[in-house]
Design an enzyme around this catalytic site. Sequence first.
Site, PDB file in Angstrom:
ATOM      1  N   ARG A 130      60.705 118.312  47.027  1.00  0.00           N
ATOM      2  CA  ARG A 130      60.964 118.166  48.251  1.00  0.00           C
ATOM      3  C   ARG A 130      59.528 117.989  48.907  1.00  0.00           C
ATOM      4  O   ARG A 130      58.645 118.671  48.672  1.00  0.00           O
ATOM      5  CB  ARG A 130      61.864 119.127  48.913  1.00  0.00           C
ATOM      6  CG  ARG A 130      61.246 120.639  48.903  1.00  0.00           C
ATOM      7  CD  ARG A 130      60.837 120.906  50.355  1.00  0.00           C
ATOM      8  NE  ARG A 130      59.984 122.339  50.451  1.00  0.00           N
ATOM      9  CZ  ARG A 130      58.891 122.663  50.033  1.00  0.00           C
ATOM     10  NH1 ARG A 130      58.190 121.688  49.768  1.00  0.00           N
ATOM     11  NH2 ARG A 130      58.639 123.745  50.164  1.00  0.00           N
ATOM     12  N   LYS A 133      58.070 119.187  52.380  1.00  0.00           N
ATOM     13  CA  LYS A 133      58.751 120.461  53.430  1.00  0.00           C
ATOM     14  C   LYS A 133      58.870 119.752  54.950  1.00  0.00           C
ATOM     15  O   LYS A 133      58.461 118.809  55.302  1.00  0.00           O
ATOM     16  CB  LYS A 133      57.557 121.494  53.640  1.00  0.00           C
ATOM     17  CG  LYS A 133      57.810 122.712  54.197  1.00  0.00           C
ATOM     18  CD  LYS A 133      56.724 123.925  54.177  1.00  0.00           C
ATOM     19  CE  LYS A 133      57.159 125.292  54.740  1.00  0.00           C
ATOM     20  NZ  LYS A 133      57.859 125.645  53.731  1.00  0.00           N
ATOM     21  N   SER A 138      60.183 123.444  59.410  1.00  0.00           N
ATOM     22  CA  SER A 138      59.671 124.667  58.435  1.00  0.00           C
ATOM     23  C   SER A 138      58.339 124.762  58.530  1.00  0.00           C
ATOM     24  O   SER A 138      57.631 125.927  58.566  1.00  0.00           O
ATOM     25  CB  SER A 138      59.893 124.312  56.966  1.00  0.00           C
ATOM     26  OG  SER A 138      61.617 124.101  56.914  1.00  0.00           O
ATOM     27  N   ASP A 198      52.001 124.433  50.749  1.00  0.00           N
ATOM     28  CA  ASP A 198      53.554 123.932  49.971  1.00  0.00           C
ATOM     29  C   ASP A 198      54.216 122.867  50.965  1.00  0.00           C
ATOM     30  O   ASP A 198      55.451 122.658  50.764  1.00  0.00           O
ATOM     31  CB  ASP A 198      54.483 125.216  49.725  1.00  0.00           C
ATOM     32  CG  ASP A 198      54.831 125.833  51.359  1.00  0.00           C
ATOM     33  OD1 ASP A 198      54.126 125.601  52.315  1.00  0.00           O
ATOM     34  OD2 ASP A 198      55.824 126.469  51.456  1.00  0.00           O
ATOM     35  N   LYS A 253      59.842 140.171  43.540  1.00  0.00           N
ATOM     36  CA  LYS A 253      59.809 140.695  44.944  1.00  0.00           C
ATOM     37  C   LYS A 253      60.785 141.776  45.013  1.00  0.00           C
ATOM     38  O   LYS A 253      61.668 141.979  44.281  1.00  0.00           O
ATOM     39  CB  LYS A 253      60.101 139.460  45.914  1.00  0.00           C
ATOM     40  CG  LYS A 253      59.117 138.668  46.178  1.00  0.00           C
ATOM     41  CD  LYS A 253      59.497 137.714  47.500  1.00  0.00           C
ATOM     42  CE  LYS A 253      58.367 137.025  47.780  1.00  0.00           C
ATOM     43  NZ  LYS A 253      58.679 135.966  48.890  1.00  0.00           N
ATOM     44  N   GLU A 269      52.886 122.705  45.635  1.00  0.00           N
ATOM     45  CA  GLU A 269      53.469 124.129  45.227  1.00  0.00           C
ATOM     46  C   GLU A 269      54.522 123.826  44.088  1.00  0.00           C
ATOM     47  O   GLU A 269      55.479 123.082  44.102  1.00  0.00           O
ATOM     48  CB  GLU A 269      54.227 124.919  46.432  1.00  0.00           C
ATOM     49  CG  GLU A 269      54.363 126.370  45.750  1.00  0.00           C
ATOM     50  CD  GLU A 269      55.348 127.066  46.819  1.00  0.00           C
ATOM     51  OE1 GLU A 269      55.173 127.950  47.311  1.00  0.00           O
ATOM     52  OE2 GLU A 269      56.511 126.167  46.869  1.00  0.00           O
ATOM     53  N   ALA A 320      68.379 132.431  43.324  1.00  0.00           N
ATOM     54  CA  ALA A 320      67.535 132.115  44.298  1.00  0.00           C
ATOM     55  C   ALA A 320      68.440 131.165  45.280  1.00  0.00           C
ATOM     56  O   ALA A 320      68.277 131.116  46.324  1.00  0.00           O
ATOM     57  CB  ALA A 320      66.384 131.720  43.904  1.00  0.00           C
ATOM     58  N   GLU A 332      71.223 133.046  46.963  1.00  0.00           N
ATOM     59  CA  GLU A 332      70.937 134.069  47.825  1.00  0.00           C
ATOM     60  C   GLU A 332      70.271 133.125  48.999  1.00  0.00           C
ATOM     61  O   GLU A 332      70.416 133.863  50.393  1.00  0.00           O
ATOM     62  CB  GLU A 332      69.882 134.760  47.328  1.00  0.00           C
ATOM     63  CG  GLU A 332      69.164 135.986  48.137  1.00  0.00           C
ATOM     64  CD  GLU A 332      67.828 135.538  48.833  1.00  0.00           C
ATOM     65  OE1 GLU A 332      67.343 136.489  49.556  1.00  0.00           O
ATOM     66  OE2 GLU A 332      67.256 134.469  48.649  1.00  0.00           O
ATOM     67  N   HIS A 333      69.624 132.166  48.884  1.00  0.00           N
ATOM     68  CA  HIS A 333      68.937 131.353  50.045  1.00  0.00           C
ATOM     69  C   HIS A 333      70.362 131.005  51.031  1.00  0.00           C
ATOM     70  O   HIS A 333      69.843 130.872  52.165  1.00  0.00           O
ATOM     71  CB  HIS A 333      67.926 130.204  49.621  1.00  0.00           C
ATOM     72  CG  HIS A 333      67.446 129.449  50.353  1.00  0.00           C
ATOM     73  ND1 HIS A 333      68.010 128.256  50.955  1.00  0.00           N
ATOM     74  CD2 HIS A 333      66.309 129.722  51.208  1.00  0.00           C
ATOM     75  CE1 HIS A 333      67.432 127.856  51.668  1.00  0.00           C
ATOM     76  NE2 HIS A 333      66.141 128.422  52.032  1.00  0.00           N
TER      77      HIS A 333
HETATM   78  P1  0O2 Z   1      61.194 126.570  51.627  1.00  0.00           P
HETATM   79  O1  0O2 Z   1      62.390 125.749  52.290  1.00  0.00           O
HETATM   80  O2  0O2 Z   1      61.621 127.045  50.085  1.00  0.00           O
HETATM   81  O3  0O2 Z   1      60.013 125.632  51.691  1.00  0.00           O
HETATM   82  P2  0O2 Z   1      52.359 131.992  51.803  1.00  0.00           P
HETATM   83  O4  0O2 Z   1      52.767 130.389  51.285  1.00  0.00           O
HETATM   84  O5  0O2 Z   1      51.461 132.413  50.372  1.00  0.00           O
HETATM   85  O6  0O2 Z   1      51.682 131.900  52.913  1.00  0.00           O
HETATM   86  P3  0O2 Z   1      54.889 132.554  51.355  1.00  0.00           P
HETATM   87  O7  0O2 Z   1      55.522 131.295  52.141  1.00  0.00           O
HETATM   88  O8  0O2 Z   1      55.857 133.847  51.756  1.00  0.00           O
HETATM   89  O9  0O2 Z   1      53.387 132.741  51.764  1.00  0.00           O
HETATM   90  O10 0O2 Z   1      54.861 132.330  49.868  1.00  0.00           O
HETATM   91  P4  0O2 Z   1      55.831 132.852  48.560  1.00  0.00           P
HETATM   92  O11 0O2 Z   1      56.039 134.101  48.532  1.00  0.00           O
HETATM   93  O12 0O2 Z   1      54.929 132.283  47.480  1.00  0.00           O
HETATM   94  O13 0O2 Z   1      57.072 132.096  48.794  1.00  0.00           O
HETATM   95  C1  0O2 Z   1      57.287 130.698  49.151  1.00  0.00           C
HETATM   96  C2  0O2 Z   1      58.530 130.115  48.678  1.00  0.00           C
HETATM   97  O14 0O2 Z   1      59.231 130.824  47.617  1.00  0.00           O
HETATM   98  C3  0O2 Z   1      59.585 130.164  49.639  1.00  0.00           C
HETATM   99  O15 0O2 Z   1      59.475 128.783  50.530  1.00  0.00           O
HETATM  100  C4  0O2 Z   1      60.928 129.998  49.012  1.00  0.00           C
HETATM  101  O16 0O2 Z   1      61.269 128.653  48.361  1.00  0.00           O
HETATM  102  C5  0O2 Z   1      60.514 130.951  47.794  1.00  0.00           C
HETATM  103  N1  0O2 Z   1      60.941 132.177  48.121  1.00  0.00           N
HETATM  104  C6  0O2 Z   1      60.264 133.270  48.292  1.00  0.00           C
HETATM  105  N2  0O2 Z   1      60.848 134.527  48.433  1.00  0.00           N
HETATM  106  C7  0O2 Z   1      62.185 134.205  48.319  1.00  0.00           C
HETATM  107  C8  0O2 Z   1      63.275 134.826  48.400  1.00  0.00           C
HETATM  108  O17 0O2 Z   1      63.242 136.154  48.464  1.00  0.00           O
HETATM  109  N3  0O2 Z   1      64.589 134.192  48.027  1.00  0.00           N
HETATM  110  C9  0O2 Z   1      64.515 132.801  47.783  1.00  0.00           C
HETATM  111  N4  0O2 Z   1      65.965 132.193  47.850  1.00  0.00           N
HETATM  112  N5  0O2 Z   1      63.631 132.137  47.887  1.00  0.00           N
HETATM  113  C10 0O2 Z   1      62.314 132.904  48.054  1.00  0.00           C
HETATM  114  P5  0O2 Z   1      60.064 128.996  52.331  1.00  0.00           P
HETATM  115  O18 0O2 Z   1      58.775 128.513  52.837  1.00  0.00           O
HETATM  116  O19 0O2 Z   1      60.553 130.281  52.494  1.00  0.00           O
HETATM  117  O20 0O2 Z   1      60.920 127.779  52.076  1.00  0.00           O
END
Ligand code: 0O2
Length: 267
Positions: A114, A116, A120, A143, A183, A210, A222, A225-226
């Site tokens: 995808r 972003k 977001s 990302d 986590k 990413e 995941a 949960e999301h």
């Molecule tokens: P989306 O919609 O998936 O893009 P950083 O990027 O290092 O500044 P960040 O964003 O906290 O910090 O990085 P991290 O921890 O690597 O997590 C990034 C992505 O991992 C998230 O993207 C989620 O896709 C996934 N993720 C992380 N933690 C969780 C969680 O607890 N549950 C689920 N389901 N997914 C998780 P985004 O940006 O949140 O959204």
Amino acid sequence: MDEKVKRVDKTADSQKTVDEEVKKDTAKKEKMAEAEYMEADMSEQLEGENQVGAGETESCLPLAADQLDLARQYKQMMLIYEAGIRQLTTKLQILNREFEQSNDRNPIENIKSRIKSAESIAKKMERKGLPMTLSCLTNNIYDIAGIRVICPFITDVYEVARMLLSQTDVELVQVKDYIREPKENGYRSLHLIVKINVFFSDGMRQVPVEVQMRTIAMNFWASTEHQLRYKKDKAITPEMHERLKKCADIMADADYQMQKLAEEIHF
Ligand code: 0O2
């Protein structure tokens, strides 16, 4: 690549949101000075350095106001990220096919990708306290292009990552191993930020992507949960968090058991 999940069609909406934010931001500034800045900054980003997201943060001044030009640049930027996704997806597909040939099974169950969404992106930049400019975006958010690789077994996750990272045109920028160190809420996944070389008509660019890698069980947790987390009309209570964490632990145990079985039957 899974075309359903690939949300490149959101680019038009994305442009609008970023444009509106930039408009607000830049209205306060001297337009002429900003125009000069933008010219220098974007030519460095899009033409000079052969990279998207090169690293320096001190050039994070707001961009100037020519919205059409900005839209053009945003579109061009998204095209670059999209190309990064294509290139990386092809690499993964080739590895999957090659592994299948020699091992009679696939180490990759599924690949999704995808771009972003602008919403977001804007939220993330706000959270990080960054000004809403294209240069800040490319220098700080890694990302924008995202690929999710789903594997049957935990060992497949690490094997596919190893095969990918051994390629000379793939540069590892960052690893977050949430499988070895999950986590607190139980989220498990291997996150890699890589820069991949992509050739365009005017030369090569290194595009950051990413790559989230996880097992089918981790992905089940995941994804569900999301969905629960984003159900806005009801807050998740601490007791619910606890139950979600338990589900994550059950998934982790299932992964462990499947891995053991695979080893026992010399998979
Ligand atoms: P989306 O919609 O998936 O893009 P950083 O990027 O290092 O500044 P960040 O964003 O906290 O910090 O990085 P991290 O921890 O690597 O997590 C990034 C992505 O991992 C998230 O993207 C989620 O896709 C996934 N993720 C992380 N933690 C969780 C969680 O607890 N549950 C689920 N389901 N997914 C998780 P985004 O940006 O949140 O959204």
